[in-house]
Design a protein around this motif. Structure first.
Motif, PDB file in Angstrom:
ATOM      1  N   SER A   1      72.614   3.409  51.079  1.00  0.00           N
ATOM      2  CA  SER A   1      73.462   3.102  52.233  1.00  0.00           C
ATOM      3  C   SER A   1      74.374   4.264  52.636  1.00  0.00           C
ATOM      4  N   TYR A   2      74.496   5.288  51.798  1.00  0.00           N
ATOM      5  CA  TYR A   2      75.306   6.461  52.141  1.00  0.00           C
ATOM      6  C   TYR A   2      74.718   7.203  53.341  1.00  0.00           C
ATOM      7  N   PHE A   3      73.410   7.085  53.516  1.00  0.00           N
ATOM      8  CA  PHE A   3      72.724   7.795  54.590  1.00  0.00           C
ATOM      9  C   PHE A   3      72.407   6.825  55.733  1.00  0.00           C
ATOM     10  N   PRO A   4      73.027   7.018  56.894  1.00  0.00           N
ATOM     11  CA  PRO A   4      72.795   6.116  58.021  1.00  0.00           C
ATOM     12  C   PRO A   4      71.328   6.168  58.487  1.00  0.00           C
ATOM     13  N   ASP A   5      70.739   5.003  58.629  1.00  0.00           N
ATOM     14  CA  ASP A   5      69.324   4.927  58.999  1.00  0.00           C
ATOM     15  C   ASP A   5      69.013   5.674  60.294  1.00  0.00           C
ATOM     16  N   HIS A   6      69.889   5.582  61.270  1.00  0.00           N
ATOM     17  CA  HIS A   6      69.589   6.229  62.553  1.00  0.00           C
ATOM     18  C   HIS A   6      69.511   7.748  62.424  1.00  0.00           C
ATOM     19  N   VAL A   7      70.219   8.313  61.466  1.00  0.00           N
ATOM     20  CA  VAL A   7      70.130   9.763  61.238  1.00  0.00           C
ATOM     21  C   VAL A   7      68.917  10.070  60.365  1.00  0.00           C
ATOM     22  N   VAL A   8      68.657   9.231  59.368  1.00  0.00           N
ATOM     23  CA  VAL A   8      67.456   9.410  58.540  1.00  0.00           C
ATOM     24  C   VAL A   8      66.211   9.321  59.421  1.00  0.00           C
ATOM     25  N   ASP A   9      66.243   8.433  60.412  1.00  0.00           N
ATOM     26  CA  ASP A   9      65.127   8.325  61.358  1.00  0.00           C
ATOM     27  C   ASP A   9      64.834   9.679  62.009  1.00  0.00           C
ATOM     28  N   GLN A  10      65.879  10.412  62.338  1.00  0.00           N
ATOM     29  CA  GLN A  10      65.699  11.729  62.946  1.00  0.00           C
ATOM     30  C   GLN A  10      65.051  12.701  61.966  1.00  0.00           C
ATOM     31  N   GLY A  11      65.427  12.604  60.689  1.00  0.00           N
ATOM     32  CA  GLY A  11      64.796  13.439  59.666  1.00  0.00           C
ATOM     33  C   GLY A  11      63.324  13.109  59.511  1.00  0.00           C
ATOM     34  N   LYS A  12      63.012  11.825  59.539  1.00  0.00           N
ATOM     35  CA  LYS A  12      61.617  11.402  59.457  1.00  0.00           C
ATOM     36  C   LYS A  12      60.829  11.958  60.644  1.00  0.00           C
ATOM     37  N   THR A  13      61.436  11.932  61.814  1.00  0.00           N
ATOM     38  CA  THR A  13      60.785  12.471  63.010  1.00  0.00           C
ATOM     39  C   THR A  13      60.511  13.966  62.859  1.00  0.00           C
ATOM     40  N   ILE A  14      61.440  14.695  62.279  1.00  0.00           N
ATOM     41  CA  ILE A  14      61.240  16.127  62.035  1.00  0.00           C
ATOM     42  C   ILE A  14      60.021  16.338  61.146  1.00  0.00           C
ATOM     43  N   LEU A  15      59.920  15.564  60.084  1.00  0.00           N
ATOM     44  CA  LEU A  15      58.796  15.711  59.150  1.00  0.00           C
ATOM     45  C   LEU A  15      57.468  15.325  59.811  1.00  0.00           C
ATOM     46  N   LEU A  16      57.478  14.272  60.602  1.00  0.00           N
ATOM     47  CA  LEU A  16      56.254  13.875  61.294  1.00  0.00           C
ATOM     48  C   LEU A  16      55.849  14.926  62.330  1.00  0.00           C
ATOM     49  N   ARG A  17      56.824  15.504  62.999  1.00  0.00           N
ATOM     50  CA  ARG A  17      56.532  16.569  63.966  1.00  0.00           C
ATOM     51  C   ARG A  17      55.948  17.783  63.246  1.00  0.00           C
ATOM     52  N   LEU A  18      56.450  18.080  62.043  1.00  0.00           N
ATOM     53  CA  LEU A  18      55.884  19.157  61.230  1.00  0.00           C
ATOM     54  C   LEU A  18      54.413  18.875  60.936  1.00  0.00           C
ATOM     55  N   CYS A  19      54.112  17.656  60.552  1.00  0.00           N
ATOM     56  CA  CYS A  19      52.724  17.280  60.266  1.00  0.00           C
ATOM     57  C   CYS A  19      51.852  17.432  61.509  1.00  0.00           C
ATOM     58  N   GLU A  20      52.364  17.009  62.647  1.00  0.00           N
ATOM     59  CA  GLU A  20      51.615  17.156  63.896  1.00  0.00           C
ATOM     60  C   GLU A  20      51.341  18.622  64.202  1.00  0.00           C
ATOM     61  N   ARG A  21      52.340  19.461  63.985  1.00  0.00           N
ATOM     62  CA  ARG A  21      52.154  20.898  64.237  1.00  0.00           C
ATOM     63  C   ARG A  21      51.124  21.494  63.292  1.00  0.00           C
ATOM     64  N   ILE A  22      51.148  21.073  62.033  1.00  0.00           N
ATOM     65  CA  ILE A  22      50.158  21.574  61.074  1.00  0.00           C
ATOM     66  C   ILE A  22      48.758  21.168  61.524  1.00  0.00           C
ATOM     67  N   GLU A  23      48.608  19.926  61.938  1.00  0.00           N
ATOM     68  CA  GLU A  23      47.292  19.469  62.383  1.00  0.00           C
ATOM     69  C   GLU A  23      46.866  20.178  63.667  1.00  0.00           C
ATOM     70  N   ASP A  24      47.802  20.413  64.550  1.00  0.00           N
ATOM     71  CA  ASP A  24      47.495  21.052  65.820  1.00  0.00           C
ATOM     72  C   ASP A  24      47.192  22.548  65.654  1.00  0.00           C
ATOM     73  N   GLU A  25      48.026  23.237  64.894  1.00  0.00           N
ATOM     74  CA  GLU A  25      47.909  24.690  64.771  1.00  0.00           C
ATOM     75  C   GLU A  25      47.002  25.131  63.623  1.00  0.00           C
ATOM     76  N   GLN A  26      46.775  24.239  62.670  1.00  0.00           N
ATOM     77  CA  GLN A  26      45.930  24.522  61.512  1.00  0.00           C
ATOM     78  C   GLN A  26      46.221  25.901  60.904  1.00  0.00           C
ATOM     79  N   PRO A  27      47.388  26.053  60.296  1.00  0.00           N
ATOM     80  CA  PRO A  27      47.746  27.357  59.722  1.00  0.00           C
ATOM     81  C   PRO A  27      46.692  27.806  58.705  1.00  0.00           C
ATOM     82  N   SER A  28      46.345  29.080  58.787  1.00  0.00           N
ATOM     83  CA  SER A  28      45.257  29.607  57.958  1.00  0.00           C
ATOM     84  C   SER A  28      45.710  30.026  56.570  1.00  0.00           C
ATOM     85  N   GLY A  29      46.985  30.146  56.362  1.00  0.00           N
ATOM     86  CA  GLY A  29      47.480  30.564  55.054  1.00  0.00           C
ATOM     87  C   GLY A  29      48.937  30.194  54.897  1.00  0.00           C
TER      88      GLY A  29
END
Length: 113
Positions: free
Chosen positions: A21-49
């Motif tokens: 409960s120390y971490f407000p869900d609405h802010v954690v939601d933003q962190g989750k979005t950052i991580l999901l966006r990272l995953c989308e970028r990895i899938e889209d850009e397919q880094p070679s190394g």
């Protein structure tokens, strides 16, 4: 773009932060979005190394640097335990996309939290 990696699709990002409960869900939601966006970028850009992966994780780390201000404004912060949980998520993402040899520190090298 929707995420196709089944490990990622089935993963509950930042669950420990949601459970504390120390971490407000609405802010954690933003962190989750950052991580999901990272995953989308990895899938889209397919880094070679690792160097290409680190460019993507650096951008996501910068977003978390900014997000820490949101945590502070909400009476929380990315402190030691949260830092470890977030870093674990970066390691999970790297591993899920086959970068099992990614350096844990390098994945979030630009963090100021």
């Amino acid at each position: 773009m929707s995420i196709t990696n089944q490990q990622v699709v089935g993963h509950e990002f930042l669950q420990q932060m949601y459970d504390d409960s120390y971490f407000p869900d609405h802010v954690v939601d933003q962190g989750k979005t950052i991580l999901l966006r990272l995953c989308e970028r990895i899938e889209d850009e397919q880094p070679s190394g690792l160097d290409a992966l680190y460019v993507l994780t650096e951008a996501a780390t910068e977003e978390f640097n900014l997000l820490d201000r949101e945590f502070v404004a909400a009476g929380s912060e990315i402190e030691t335990v949260a830092r470890e949980w977030i870093c674990d998520e970066f390691r999970f993402v790297a591993s899920a996309y086959g970068f099992t040899d990614a350096d844990a520190e390098e994945l979030t090298a630009g963090r100021d939290w």
